[in-house]
Scaffold this active site. Structure first.
Site, PDB file in Angstrom:
ATOM      1  CG  ASP A 122      -2.413   8.598 -33.048  1.00 59.49           C
ATOM      2  OD1 ASP A 122      -3.397   9.227 -32.633  1.00 59.49           O
ATOM      3  OD2 ASP A 122      -2.455   7.393 -33.332  1.00 59.49           O
ATOM      4  CE  LYS A 179      -6.801   2.853 -34.883  1.00 60.41           C
ATOM      5  NZ  LYS A 179      -5.898   3.449 -33.871  1.00 60.41           N
ATOM      6  CB  THR A 203       0.376  -2.036 -28.714  1.00 59.65           C
ATOM      7  OG1 THR A 203      -0.484  -1.683 -29.815  1.00 59.65           O
ATOM      8  CG2 THR A 203      -0.463  -2.305 -27.489  1.00 59.65           C
ATOM      9  CD  GLU A 213      -3.049  -0.914   2.246  1.00 62.22           C
ATOM     10  OE1 GLU A 213      -2.817  -0.150   3.202  1.00 62.22           O
ATOM     11  OE2 GLU A 213      -4.062  -1.633   2.181  1.00 62.22           O
TER      12      GLU A 213
END
Ligand code: R5P
Length: 304
Positions: A221, A195, A226, A40
């Site tokens: 962009d 796309k 990824t 924590e």
């Protein structure tokens, strides 16, 4: 005389926060963040903040749960110290991609994040290029939504002399709006890649609307995650005869196979910003990081 503001950095944004504080002629405020043995998070504000404006800079990048929870604990700790105002600065907004329900049973995580920022103590928020402007509506406190596109525009103005030979390519429909900023600024054509995503994190591009043959390219962009979008876009336009390719992407999320994909792709330059800290092992030779610190510092200055 107004009290000098306090700039606090979360653990995800140290270098950016340092740059912001130093642009403002300040040092970072003292805050202790550590982990208990069960992992924590513990936060303790060591800086006197009573009656002052406090700006907390913390990116919601990976690990998003850890970094965002740390921000919430910091806001909660701050509000118990009676500052004049608390401003949460999220250079990268976590849980940004679920800003609406696509299927029944899903959460609208982007709205939950905005609610938690307010509930835990922020009076205002500052963000950089939210994934979708829909997220603005989820804020029930004043929000300053900064845009980092001008940092790339300035880069191209300073470094590229033959900008007239370029075409700007929007790698999906969501990118058309900001791609037009480049197209208008440099008076260059725009091409669009429709796309589709057959599944989460998969990308298909079947056609090009516009002409890229023999042209240098800017692909703009908001983020590279990824890098599936980028490498699919690059391979599509290369097959159509594109020359040198420059990527201009604000948030270097760079998850999964992104680095390997980018390393193996024919890219002249990858321009990113420091909304997310880039560890040395992810830094590719053709990457250049342009800081958004001046943008954030100016926003802080204008709110004082
Ligand atoms: C999509 O809406 C965004 O603008 C980016 O194109 C997307 O998040 C990039 O994801 P990835 O790098 O995983 O293809």
């Amino acid at each position: 005389m107004p009290k000098s503001p306090v700039i606090l950095s979360g653990t995800a944004s140290h270098s950016l926060a340092h740059r912001v504080a130093s642009n403002l002629g300040l040092s970072l405020g003292n805050i202790e963040v550590k982990k208990f043995s069960d992992q924590e998070t513990y936060v303790n504000i060591k800086e006197p903040v009573k009656g002052k404006k406090v700006f907390v800079i913390q990116s919601g990048c990976s690990p998003a749960n850890e970094n965002f929870m740390e921000l919430l604990l910091t806001l909660d700790a701050l509000k118990r110290l009676s500052p004049d105002e608390i401003v949460a600065i999220l250079p990268f907004y976590p849980y940004r991609r679920q800003e609406r329900k696509v299927e029944d049973g899903e959460s609208i995580s982007a709205e939950l994040v905005a609610n938690l920022i307010k509930t835990t103590g922020a009076d205002k928020a500052i963000t950089v290029n939210l994934h979708s402007t829909t997220i603005e509506r989820y804020f029930k406190i004043p929000l300053v939504h900064l845009t980092a596109w001008p940092v790339f525009i300035n880069y191209f103005k300073k470094n590229i002399t033959n900008i007239k030979d370029f075409v700007v390519v929007a790698p999906d429909e969501g990118s058309i709006h900001h791609s037009k900023i480049f197209s208008r600024e440099f008076k260059i054509p725009l091409a669009i890649l429709p796309k589709s995503r057959p599944a989460h994190d998969q990308v298909e591009i079947e056609t090009i609307i516009g002409d890229v043959k023999g042209k240098n390219i800017i692909i703009a962009d908001d983020e590279i995650n990824t890098a599936g979008t980028m490498v699919t876009a690059i391979s599509t336009i290369k097959q159509a005869g594109a020359k040198n390719i420059y990527l201009a992407c604000i948030h270097p999320v760079l998850s999964g196979k992104a680095i390997t994909r980018l390393k193996n792709a024919p890219i002249k330059k990858i321009l990113i910003t420091d909304t997310i800290y880039l560890p040395p092992e992810k830094k590719l030779r053709n990457m250049e990081i342009i800081s958004v610190a001046p943008l954030i510092s100016k926003s802080i200055e204008s709110s004082l």
